[in-house]
Design an enzyme around this catalytic site. Structure first.
Site, PDB file in Angstrom:
ATOM      1  CG  HIS A 109      74.363  31.760  77.694  1.00  0.00           C
ATOM      2  ND1 HIS A 109      75.170  32.643  77.036  1.00  0.00           N
ATOM      3  CD2 HIS A 109      74.346  32.486  78.946  1.00  0.00           C
ATOM      4  CE1 HIS A 109      75.650  33.844  77.645  1.00  0.00           C
ATOM      5  NE2 HIS A 109      75.175  33.630  78.930  1.00  0.00           N
ATOM      6  CB  SER A 110      75.704  27.301  73.119  1.00  0.00           C
ATOM      7  OG  SER A 110      74.581  26.581  72.611  1.00  0.00           O
TER       8      SER A 110
END
Length: 453
Positions: free
Chosen positions: A137-138
């Site tokens: 998700h980064s």
């Protein structure tokens, strides 16, 4: 090198704060025919890499987080690190595939390498095969995550360059750049704070206000469950037109009904509990579609789980989300993230670590609606039949629901904690049932055997 933004960094901190959490998001593609040979498939993925430079980059953190983590080219990049092949045991049905997806969602990606992975499922019943694509998700949000998946699909040569995914703009901030930003803060802060604090106040209150404890919120373990609900987009649009609401209102109302039914089956009173839900809001401009990063904000509305009439519940969802949008909460939160980008990375990291350490009880669920491809995709010449979205769970949220549209169908991908959500299928069946009920009301009739709530 390209620095991670404050929200990108925050996802790393949230994962680091809880050994039970893996913050990779994903898509599961069910594809017609038999899986390609390994050399053929690898060649297709390699072609996709040429359009997505970020996939060759790994994440590097600075000592003491003096500057933000940054993406850098992996000098030892090897595609073999990122592709795995598995085969389901007989009967190799969708139930077995969902179990495999749940297992994959629990696995953390290796930070020594670029933060993405593909799992090829060689055999699925009905003459099909499947693909599980995950990225941290980064690196991506819901929209850019689907764009990443599309990058591995077949593209005409004329479109290959226009769909080249951009890794983001390098900010070039070093220690001196950070110091300059800090020195400017006293001059920038007062004006920003006055304009933003008033709008953010309801968001902050919703995020920290005490709420009644429910079984939807609490500690989570290492293992996951995964379920899927389906709906026809044409039917959802028919409901939307009948009640003059939005497609998003309809799907959120279906989610509200499913949580209401889940609480009731657990012997909990929805009226006394209430349910605040985190609803991500895309802030991505059209010209940034092919940029791999996070461009989302959020609202925290209260779902009307206390209302037992389906039409009244839909209207309540429409009114509540409308009020949150009218207050500009998503835009204010985006301004807050832009301001956070001016702070030293160590400060931003510390804030996320503190937030992760606190046992939040105010928000009980997450639901995100991602527009997927409207046209049919192919991979290695084989037609993509369905795409299921996958969202992780974290910060005491025991369930998340991702909604994705693709070629006229909506897929609801539901992730749950293994130990505390053994009844995850209740959410899937509740969503499907509510859409049937709303469609029947929109057509002026009731569903046989329908009961309130």
């Amino acid at each position: 090198m390209t620095e991670l933004g404050p929200l990108d960094t925050g996802f790393l901190e949230i994962e680091d704060a809880d050994r039970h959490v893996s913050l990779a998001i994903g898509a599961v593609a069910i594809i017609d025919g038999t899986a390609p040979g390994r050399d053929e498939f690898r060649a297709g993925v390699a072609a996709g890499l040429s359009r997505q430079p970020r996939l060759r980059q790994r994440m590097r953190r600075a000592p003491l987080d003096i500057v933000a983590p940054a993406w850098e080219d992996d000098p030892n990049f090897d595609l073999a690190h990122h592709i795995r092949w598995v085969a389901l045991a007989a009967p190799a049905d969708e139930a077995a595939l969902r179990e495999l997806v749940a297992t994959e969602l629990a696995r953390r990606l290796d930070r020594d390498h670029p933060l993405w992975e593909i799992v090829v499922v060689e055999r699925l019943d009905g003459g099909r095969w499947a693909l599980i694509v995950r990225a941290h998700h980064s690196m991506v949000d819901g929209i850019s995550g689907i764009t990443l998946f599309e990058g591995f699909c077949d593209l005409p040569d004329s479109e290959a360059e226009t769909r080249r995914v951009q890794p983001g703009n390098a900010s070039g901030r070093d220690l001196f750049g950070v110091l300059a930003q800090v020195l400017r803060l006293p001059f920038a802060l007062p004006g920003w704070a006055a304009a933003t604090a008033r709008t953010l106040a309801p968001v902050v209150y919703a995020a920290v206000a005490p709420a009644a404890q429910t079984s939807l919120n609490g500690p989570i373990g290492r293992q996951r469950r995964y379920a899927v609900a389906r709906a026809e987009l044409a039917q959802v649009r028919e409901i939307r037109a009948a009640y003059e609401v939005t497609v998003n209102d309809v799907v959120v109302a279906a989610v509200a009904a499913a949580y209401r039914r889940l609480l009731l089956t657990r012997g909990e009173d929805p009226a006394s509990h209430g349910l605040r839900i985190l609803v991500p809001v895309a802030m991505r401009a059209a010209d940034a579609k092919y940029v791999l990063d996070n461009r989302v904000s959020a609202m925290i509305p209260r779902l009307p789980v206390e209302i037992d009439d389906p039409v009244q519940r839909l209207r309540a969802v429409h009114d509540r989300i409308g009020r949150h949008r009218a207050r500009g909460e998503a835009e204010a939160e985006e301004s807050l993230l832009a301001f956070a980008d001016r702070l030293p990375s160590g400060v931003v990291a510390w804030v996320f670590r503190l937030a992760s350490a606190l046992p939040q009880r105010a928000v009980s669920a997450l639901a995100t609606n991602v527009p997927g491809p409207a046209h049919a995709l192919t991979m290695n010449g084989r037609r993509v039949l369905e795409i299921w979205p996958c969202m992780p769970i974290a910060m005491r949220l025991r369930t998340t629901i991702a909604i994705l549209s693709y070629t006229g169908q909506l897929a609801f991908g539901i992730t749950g904690d293994y130990d505390s959500v053994p009844d995850i299928e209740e959410l899937a069946s509740g969503i499907a049932k509510e859409i049937d009920v709303l469609l029947a009301h929109a057509r002026g009739r009731r569903v046989p055997g329908e009961t309130p709530g």
